[in-house]
Each structure stands twice: as C-alpha cells, then as structure tokens.
Design a protein around this motif. Structure first.
Motif, PDB file in Angstrom:
ATOM      1  N   PRO B  76       0.794  -1.258   0.005  1.00 41.06           N
ATOM      2  CA  PRO B  76      -0.077   0.118   0.058  1.00 41.06           C
ATOM      3  C   PRO B  76       0.753   1.190  -0.091  1.00 41.06           C
ATOM      4  O   PRO B  76       0.414   2.250  -0.417  1.00 41.06           O
ATOM      5  N   LEU B  80      -0.600   3.457  -2.818  1.00 39.27           N
ATOM      6  CA  LEU B  80      -1.725   4.498  -2.118  1.00 39.27           C
ATOM      7  C   LEU B  80      -0.724   5.696  -1.317  1.00 39.27           C
ATOM      8  O   LEU B  80      -1.453   6.427  -0.899  1.00 39.27           O
ATOM      9  N   LEU B 229      -8.038   0.936  -3.655  1.00 37.55           N
ATOM     10  CA  LEU B 229      -6.902   1.008  -4.478  1.00 37.55           C
ATOM     11  C   LEU B 229      -7.669   0.412  -5.898  1.00 37.55           C
ATOM     12  O   LEU B 229      -8.376  -0.287  -5.974  1.00 37.55           O
ATOM     13  N   ALA B 380      -4.950  -5.296  -4.855  1.00 38.77           N
ATOM     14  CA  ALA B 380      -6.350  -4.497  -5.008  1.00 38.77           C
ATOM     15  C   ALA B 380      -7.554  -5.183  -4.516  1.00 38.77           C
ATOM     16  O   ALA B 380      -8.332  -4.583  -3.864  1.00 38.77           O
TER      17      ALA B 380
END
Lengths: 172, 503
Positions: B76, B80, B229, B380
């Motif tokens: 992540p 992200l 995501l 995801a």
C-alpha cells in the motif's frame, strides 16, 4: 508543551507513589537487599524523568522525528479533509470504544456466552468505524462463528457457550 | 555438525511445520498489507495459535508471518502512499513517486526482491554471530547479565525516534509494571492492591497485545478510512531486478549491514532500520538530488535493511532473552512457553532447533518472492476489505487470544488497559516500544541486580572489576550520558546560531 507539563507531572506523581509504596514493603529478615529496592530505584528514576519532561528537556529531538513523519501522514490526512483535531468532542470519544468493548467482554462472556458477546462487540465496533448496518449485521453473525470455529474446534480453547448451546459447532 | 544439520532438516520438513509456514506467510502478507495493522500486531495475534503447535512450528509461524508482513507493508505504500506497517514509512514517498512515474512494477519488484535478499543476509548474520557470542556468554555471571540487560534498556531509549527522556520514562514505566506481583527475588507481593489476579503479575503477552493491537484499533476510530486501491494490471514484477542488484551493490551491502546492526541492538527494529538506511543512502549517494523523485537507490537500501534487521533481532533474543525488536519481544514469550528458554545453552544443547530456525528463515525469505508477487497481483482485492469489517474482528481476536494464553478472563482487562495506555503514550510522544522492553526485561534486570548485590554483600565494586562487566558498564554509562551530551551540544549550538545571525 502543555501536554508535556501534564504528562511530566503525572510521571513525577507516579514515580513518587511507586517509591513510597516500595519503601513500605516488608524487608526480608537477614538480607540487606529486599523487595523494596527495585521499585524505589525505578520510582526515583521516574520522578527525575518526569521533572525533566515537565521542564521541556529533550523536546527538540521529538520535533525532528515528527517532521519526518508529518511529511507522510499529515498530507494524507489533509487530502481527506479530516484531522482529529477538528472533530467534535463526542466523536473523539469514539476512541474509547475498543477498550470499553473489551471490558464488556470481561463482564458479559460468562453470563451470556461467547457468540452473543462477540456479536455485540463486532456490531458496535463496526458501526463506530463508520460501517453501515448492511455490513455490520452480517459481520456480527459471521465473525463470531468463524472465531469460534478456530478457537474451539482447532485450538480447543474453552469459550463459554452461555445460553446458546450449539453442540454442532463445538459448544457443549 | 552434519548430523545436527540433517536433524534440523528433518524437523523443518514435518508436514505441520510446512503447513504452518505457508499459512502464516499468507496471513502475514494480508495483515501487513492492510494499513494500520503492523507486523508486530500480526505476531501478537498469532501467539494463542502457537500454543497448540509443536515448538518448531510455533517459531516457524512467527518468523514467516513477521518477514512477510514487513515486506507486504510496502505494497500500500507504493500504490497508495500509505505505509502498511511503520517499517515502510521511511520510503513510502519514494515508492509512490515511482508508481506515479508509471513504474509500479519496478517499485514493488524492488520491495519484494531486496526484502528477500535482505532477509537472507540477516539470517546469515544470525548464523555467524550467534554461536561465538554464545560461547562467550557461557562465562557470564549475574554481573554481566545485569549490565547487558541495562545496556539493552538504554539502547532502546537511545535509538527511539523521540525525546530520549521520554523514552527512558516509558522504559521505567515498563519496569514498574514488571514489579507487580510476587515474581521477585524476595517473593513478596508488590503493588497487587489486594487483587488476587495481580498476584502472578501482569502477563507480558496480553499487555503486548493491548499495546500493539488494541491501540491501533483505537487510532483507527479517529483516522479517515484509506482510499480504495484502483484495480490495475501489472507487468512483470521481477523484470530488471538482476540489473539493479548488480548496479547498486554498495547501497545493498550498506543497507544489510545497517539493518543487521540495528536489529541486534535491543528494542530497535525494522522501522528504525528503514529510517536510518534511507537517510544514509541519501547521504552517500552520488545522485542525492534524485531522491524523492522515484529513484531506486534508497528503496533498495532501506527495503533490504528492514528485512535484514528482522533476522538479526533474534541474536540477543535467543542468546540472552533480551528482545532485539518488538516482534522478538513477543517471540521470547513463545520460546519460554515452548521450553526453548533463551540462553547460550540453547546453542549447545538444542543446536538442531537453532539450525531449524535458520532453515525456516531461509525458506520464508525464498517463498516470499513467489507469494509476494501473488500478493501484489491480488492486492487491489485484499485492500478493498473495509476497515469496519477488519477492525471489529481484531477486537474479538484480542479478547479471545488473551483469554487463551492462560484461560483467565483477567487477561482481557489487561489487554483493554494496555490498549488505552499504549494509545495515550503514542499521542503524547512516549515511545511504547521502550515500555514493552521494560515489561519484558524487568524481571531479568531485577533478578540479576538483586542477586548480584546479595552476592557482593551490598558492595558495588564487583559490578566494575570483572573485565567483561567493566566494558559493559562503560558502554551503559556512555549510553546513559549520550542524551545529556547531545542536549548540551544542541543548547550550545542554539546559542551560537542567533549570534551568527546577528553578526
């Protein structure tokens, strides 16, 4: 800095109490070093550290570390338009939900059994985290059964069954 | 030697151990990738499960889950810009910058490939360092152990990313917690406030579960939900990694060495290793201006470093029972429960178990590559799990897990209390890793301190006149004085700066 004053003073009080409590412990006959020595050493150390913190010593180390982290976290929080500083007080009190639910578990599990207790915990925590009832309700049913299966069936932890005796899932 | 090695292979190749490695790897990958769930938390929640496994399988679950979680925290982070575990925070910006440049495969490939290499380097250091140190440690008496434990506590406060005074205060609170109960050299009940549940003291494992798991859930109550995501198709993840391995040899070696050293230092773990390595990489790089724009160098160095620290963290834990990081702080509890009491004799009497441990480390770091690639491809989907579904289950697992450690409901209250303590400490800048170290090592420090004092008849001379004790004492005192010296130095330079400005 106000927070440092308060927490520092708290440390001073805690350390003083520990040292005082330690000094009142009964000595072991015939030995100079009894159970009181260690708490007293620790307590005195805490009093010193607390005083230093209240005076703001060592604060600049924190600022350096915070600057590094803040680069990453604060921008993200700013993107979301949310930072817990500007939440209303009742919303900030949500932080107490997890420990309170654990206290609830302590009080309730022997009376009403594991499955209902866990269902209540999952349901409340899920709502508190902003989940909808549509998500919280199925979670509250499925998650306790899942945990029950792992711990009672596989690991043989004696979880109390309360008023829901379900022999087919391993509860007596 | 050869027969021990064969015996070790036989121990690892049991069906239950293999299953434990695979399942806990998947668990570690999932937990590590979810933001807000750290590698230490993954380990803490595994403890009740390890009760019911064989000793080797129990250690295998901890090793593989923690190694995977440290890597998958990068996922992540790269996709992200939210670190999945604190250990990834140092280079999250760098990895995300690569994703924005359209190279998410390269960023994630670096994370998985160099994490695995770093983990193997850490394991080699564990294999090389532990036996000679064990040889030396066999001659230690309570004086040396006292200094060693004290030094361990001081190291933890020195390397904390916070004010050293606050770190020492946290550590002292941990020591105070360890005073509770009748488990002291005199056998006197202390600070029990008349509660029978406190007589046996505060159990470290529920306390650690509270500090590492409940306080995270509490924090989640106030922070916004991370964004979802987007689904994306990845190209080849490992493409170009061999070329990078050849191109950046020096950063890798440096990252591994720094990671190993920080891992060995008590209390300092993967997150510290990553921060130090990333900033070192920037300082020594030939092209420091590229850092922060999606440059692989820092990512390689820090990614290798945090996984290397994981294995070397086991060195002091296995030898002296002094946790090298927060993960091994939990692992030590498991070792005691499984009859593998930490100490130098572990390497002489249970050598095959130690070889088995090395083998598990190597296996975990090798299967990290295929499993990690798989995880990247389904990330995801996993990261779509809403927090409102994951966190409540964690609360239930904390309660049940704490109860399972001793079939004692009081442990659940311990979890709740330490969750709150951990949250408050974090909020006010007190590093709770230092407190954890105090809790875990308190009994050991006191035991060795008091027995040493009794042996020397109250004199403090023997604490200094044995050669090894003297060296350890000097190091400890230096560690104690370091924050004071740094503080005075900064005061002096602060005074000089405005003067220079005025001139």
């Amino acid at each position: 800095m106000l927070a440092d004053r308060l927490t520092g003073l708290f440390m001073v009080v805690l350390g003083a109490l520990a040292a005082w409590g330690g000094s009142r412990l009964p000595p072991v006959p015939g030995q100079q070093i009894g159970p009181e020595v260690f708490p007293m050493v620790v307590g005195i150390g805490l009093v010193l550290c607390g005083a230093l913190i209240a005076l703001g010593v060592g604060h600049q180390f924190e600022e350096e570390a915070e600057a590094d982290l803040a680069k990453i976290t604060s921008e993200f929080e700013a993107d979301q338009g949310l930072s817990h500083q500007d939440m209303p007080l009742w919303r900030q009190a949500f932080v107490l939900v997890p420990p309170l639910l654990l206290v609830f578990y302590y009080l309730a599990v022997d009376r009403i059994g594991f499955l209902p207790t866990a269902a209540v915990i999952v349901f409340c925590a899920s709502l508190a985290l902003g989940g909808r009832v549509r998500l919280a309700l199925p979670m509250a049913i499925a998650a306790p059964l899942f945990v029950n299966m792992i711990f009672v069936k596989l690991l043989r932890v004696p979880l109390p069954s309360g008023f829901l005796p379900l022999p087919w899932i391993g509860l007596p | 030697m050869m027969s021990t090695l064969l015996e070790a292979f036989r121990m690892v190749l049991q069906t239950d151990v293999i299953i434990a490695i695979v399942l806990s790897s998947i668990y570690g990958l999932v937990v590590g990738s979810l933001p807000g769930l750290s590698a230490t938390m993954a380990t803490a929640l595994l403890v009740p499960v390890t009760f019911y496994l064989s000793p080797i399988a129990a250690i295998a679950t901890i090793i593989s889950a923690s190694a995977m979680a440290i890597f998958s925290g990068d996922i992540p982070g790269a996709l992200l810009r939210i670190p999945g575990t604190p250990a990834s925070a140092a280079y999250t910006d760098e990895a995300y910058a690569m994703t924005r440049k359209g190279q998410p495969e390269l960023a994630l490939g670096i994370c998985v490939w160099f994490s695995a290499l770093g983990g193997i380097a850490g394991t080699l250091s564990l294999m090389a360092l532990a036996p000679p140190l064990a040889e030396m440690a066999l001659q230690f008496s309570t004086f040396e152990y006292f200094w060693l434990a004290f030094l361990g506590l001081m190291c933890a406060t020195m390397v904390a990313r916070s004010s050293p005074v606050k770190a020492i205060a946290s550590m002292l609170i941990g020591l105070l917690v360890s005073c509770v109960g009748i488990e002291n050299p005199a056998g006197t009940p202390r600070f029990t406030f008349g509660l029978t549940d406190l007589l046996s003291g505060i159990e470290p494992i529920p306390a650690l579960v509270g500090v590492f798991a409940v306080s995270e859930v509490m924090r989640a109550m106030l922070t916004p939900e991370p964004p979802k995501l987007p689904y994306r198709r990845f190209g080849s993840i490992l493409a170009g990694q061999l070329a990078l391995t050849k191109q950046y040899v020096a950063p890798q070696v440096r990252g591994n060495i720094v990671g190993i050293i920080i891992g060995v230092l008590p209390g300092a773990g993967a997150d510290m290793a990553a921060w130090v390595s990333y900033s070192m990489s920037k300082r020594f790089s030939k092209e420091p201006e590229k850092f922060g724009t999606g440059h692989p160098e820092g990512l390689i160095e820090a990614g290798a470093s945090n996984n290397a620290s994981l294995a070397s963290g086991w060195v002091p834990s296995l030898l002296f029972g002094i946790p090298g990081d927060t993960i091994t702080a939990i692992a030590i509890g498991v070792l005691y429960m499984k009859g593998l009491n930490p100490g130098p004799t572990l390497f002489t009497e249970r050598a095959s178990s130690m070889y088995a441990l090395y083998i598990i480390f190597i296996i975990a770091n090798i299967i990290m590559i295929p499993l990690g690639i798989l995880m990247i491809r389904i990330a995801a989907m996993v990261l779509r799990a809403p927090r409102a579904a994951v966190m409540p289950v964690i609360i239930v697992l904390c309660a049940v897990g704490a109860f399972a450690t001793g079939n004692n409901l009081f442990a659940v209250l311990t979890v709740a209390a330490f969750g709150a303590i951990g949250y408050v400490m974090e909020r006010f800048g007190y590093p709770f890793a230092a407190m954890v170290l105090g809790i875990v090592m308190g009994t050991m420090v006191e035991q060795n301190f008091v027995t040493s004092l009794i042996k020397s008849d109250g004199s403090i001379l023997p604490f200094f006149n044995r050669p090894v004790a003297a060296v350890l004492a000097a190091m400890t005192i230096a560690a104690l004085l370091w924050p004071a010296a740094a503080w005075i130095a900064s005061l002096l330079s602060a005074k000089r700066v405005p003067k220079a400005g005025a001139a």
